[in-house]
Each structure stands twice: as C-alpha cells, then as structure tokens.
Design a protein around this motif. Structure first.
Motif, PDB file in Angstrom:
ATOM      1  N   TYR A 287       7.737 -15.183   1.418  1.00 18.70           N
ATOM      2  CA  TYR A 287       8.512 -14.125   2.130  1.00 18.70           C
ATOM      3  C   TYR A 287       8.812 -12.858   1.000  1.00 18.70           C
ATOM      4  O   TYR A 287       8.427 -11.656   1.587  1.00 18.70           O
ATOM      5  CB  TYR A 287       9.989 -14.964   2.166  1.00 18.70           C
ATOM      6  CG  TYR A 287      10.926 -13.986   2.942  1.00 18.70           C
ATOM      7  CD1 TYR A 287      11.181 -13.387   4.174  1.00 18.70           C
ATOM      8  CD2 TYR A 287      12.008 -13.347   2.224  1.00 18.70           C
ATOM      9  CE1 TYR A 287      11.764 -12.774   4.792  1.00 18.70           C
ATOM     10  CE2 TYR A 287      12.986 -12.538   2.709  1.00 18.70           C
ATOM     11  CZ  TYR A 287      12.752 -12.105   4.031  1.00 18.70           C
ATOM     12  OH  TYR A 287      13.662 -11.358   4.616  1.00 18.70           O
ATOM     13  N   CYS A 288       9.076 -13.239  -0.130  1.00 17.23           N
ATOM     14  CA  CYS A 288       9.672 -11.927  -0.978  1.00 17.23           C
ATOM     15  C   CYS A 288       8.429 -11.797  -2.126  1.00 17.23           C
ATOM     16  O   CYS A 288       8.484 -10.663  -2.938  1.00 17.23           O
ATOM     17  CB  CYS A 288      10.578 -12.117  -1.931  1.00 17.23           C
ATOM     18  SG  CYS A 288      10.921 -13.695  -3.086  1.00 17.23           S
ATOM     19  N   GLY A 289       7.354 -12.711  -2.467  1.00 18.37           N
ATOM     20  CA  GLY A 289       6.514 -12.392  -3.419  1.00 18.37           C
ATOM     21  C   GLY A 289       6.787 -12.931  -4.812  1.00 18.37           C
ATOM     22  O   GLY A 289       5.968 -12.588  -5.864  1.00 18.37           O
ATOM     23  N   THR A 290       7.891 -13.444  -4.972  1.00 20.22           N
ATOM     24  CA  THR A 290       8.397 -13.697  -6.309  1.00 20.22           C
ATOM     25  C   THR A 290       7.590 -15.016  -6.781  1.00 20.22           C
ATOM     26  O   THR A 290       7.217 -15.889  -5.859  1.00 20.22           O
ATOM     27  CB  THR A 290       9.904 -14.148  -6.385  1.00 20.22           C
ATOM     28  OG1 THR A 290      10.802 -13.254  -5.892  1.00 20.22           O
ATOM     29  CG2 THR A 290      10.373 -14.559  -7.734  1.00 20.22           C
ATOM     30  N   HIS A 291       7.269 -14.997  -8.036  1.00 18.60           N
ATOM     31  CA  HIS A 291       6.578 -16.211  -8.501  1.00 18.60           C
ATOM     32  C   HIS A 291       7.268 -17.071  -9.368  1.00 18.60           C
ATOM     33  O   HIS A 291       8.434 -16.841  -9.857  1.00 18.60           O
ATOM     34  CB  HIS A 291       5.295 -15.735  -9.757  1.00 18.60           C
ATOM     35  CG  HIS A 291       4.106 -14.790  -8.874  1.00 18.60           C
ATOM     36  ND1 HIS A 291       4.460 -13.514  -8.565  1.00 18.60           N
ATOM     37  CD2 HIS A 291       2.784 -15.330  -8.521  1.00 18.60           C
ATOM     38  CE1 HIS A 291       2.982 -13.155  -8.269  1.00 18.60           C
ATOM     39  NE2 HIS A 291       2.434 -14.401  -8.184  1.00 18.60           N
ATOM     40  N   LEU A 292       6.985 -18.414  -8.922  1.00 19.05           N
ATOM     41  CA  LEU A 292       8.012 -19.700  -9.513  1.00 19.05           C
ATOM     42  C   LEU A 292       7.145 -20.706  -9.647  1.00 19.05           C
ATOM     43  O   LEU A 292       5.854 -20.825  -9.202  1.00 19.05           O
ATOM     44  CB  LEU A 292       9.090 -19.809  -8.647  1.00 19.05           C
ATOM     45  CG  LEU A 292       8.740 -20.348  -7.096  1.00 19.05           C
ATOM     46  CD1 LEU A 292       9.897 -21.054  -6.695  1.00 19.05           C
ATOM     47  CD2 LEU A 292       8.399 -19.224  -6.115  1.00 19.05           C
TER      48      LEU A 292
ATOM     49  N   CYS B  18      10.655 -19.572  -2.260  1.00 19.90           N
ATOM     50  CA  CYS B  18      11.680 -19.500  -3.548  1.00 19.90           C
ATOM     51  C   CYS B  18      12.886 -20.163  -3.199  1.00 19.90           C
ATOM     52  O   CYS B  18      13.694 -20.999  -4.245  1.00 19.90           O
ATOM     53  CB  CYS B  18      11.683 -18.061  -4.234  1.00 19.90           C
ATOM     54  SG  CYS B  18      12.548 -16.816  -3.577  1.00 19.90           S
ATOM     55  N   THR B  19      13.438 -19.946  -1.872  1.00 22.22           N
ATOM     56  CA  THR B  19      14.920 -20.803  -1.738  1.00 22.22           C
ATOM     57  C   THR B  19      14.701 -21.144  -0.334  1.00 22.22           C
ATOM     58  O   THR B  19      13.845 -20.602   0.525  1.00 22.22           O
ATOM     59  CB  THR B  19      15.739 -19.569  -1.755  1.00 22.22           C
ATOM     60  OG1 THR B  19      15.603 -18.642  -0.997  1.00 22.22           O
ATOM     61  CG2 THR B  19      15.849 -19.275  -3.055  1.00 22.22           C
ATOM     62  N   GLU B  20      15.489 -21.819   0.220  1.00 22.51           N
ATOM     63  CA  GLU B  20      15.723 -22.381   1.426  1.00 22.51           C
ATOM     64  C   GLU B  20      15.972 -21.178   2.537  1.00 22.51           C
ATOM     65  O   GLU B  20      15.445 -21.089   3.567  1.00 22.51           O
ATOM     66  CB  GLU B  20      16.848 -23.419   1.679  1.00 22.51           C
ATOM     67  CG  GLU B  20      16.771 -24.205   3.109  1.00 22.51           C
ATOM     68  CD  GLU B  20      15.666 -24.956   3.385  1.00 22.51           C
ATOM     69  OE1 GLU B  20      15.349 -25.051   4.336  1.00 22.51           O
ATOM     70  OE2 GLU B  20      14.935 -25.638   2.195  1.00 22.51           O
TER      71      GLU B  20
END
Length: 75
Positions: free
Chosen positions: A43-48, A62-64
């Motif tokens: 969705y947002c492209g954040t790496h985790l 990254c989140t629900e």
C-alpha cells in the motif's frame, strides 16, 4: 639502522594491539540480532521485517489498516 628497525617493530606491535582491542570491543557491543528478510508494504511502500508484516493473498502490508485500505481500492 638498528634504531629504525626497533621503531618499526614497536609501531607494528602497537598497530596489532590496537587492531586486536578494537575487534574485541566491536564484538562485545554488537547486538545479538539475526538478519531478517525485509518486505515492502503493497500500500505505502514502507520496508519492514517480514516477521512483522500482515500477509493477505501473497501481498505484505505494514498494518491491518493498510491491508483494508488497499483491498477497498478499485483496481
């Protein structure tokens, strides 16, 4: 000439001692964490870390909330 050789020998010993103690200090201060695979939020492209992501239909989030927002979008 012998004084020059003595100075070179002392410099080498000091260099090796500094190198040895730096390595020991580096290993003691290093965290005991294993390397983890990283994934990208669809969705947002954040790496985790993969262990922390929410997986749905083979995609990582990254989140629900991001999972729900991405599923609600028209394709």
């Amino acid at each position: 000439m012998s004084r020059l050789l003595l100075l070179v020998a002392i410099a080498i010993v000091i260099y090796l001692l500094v190198k040895f103690f730096r390595q020991r200090l580096g290993h003691e201060n290093a965290p005991d964490q294993a390397v983890q695979d990283m994934v990208r939020c669809s969705y947002c492209g954040t790496h985790l870390p993969k262990a922390e992501c929410v997986v749905h239909a083979g995609q990582c989030y990254c989140t629900e909330a991001h999972k729900r927002a991405h599923l609600d979008q028209p394709e």
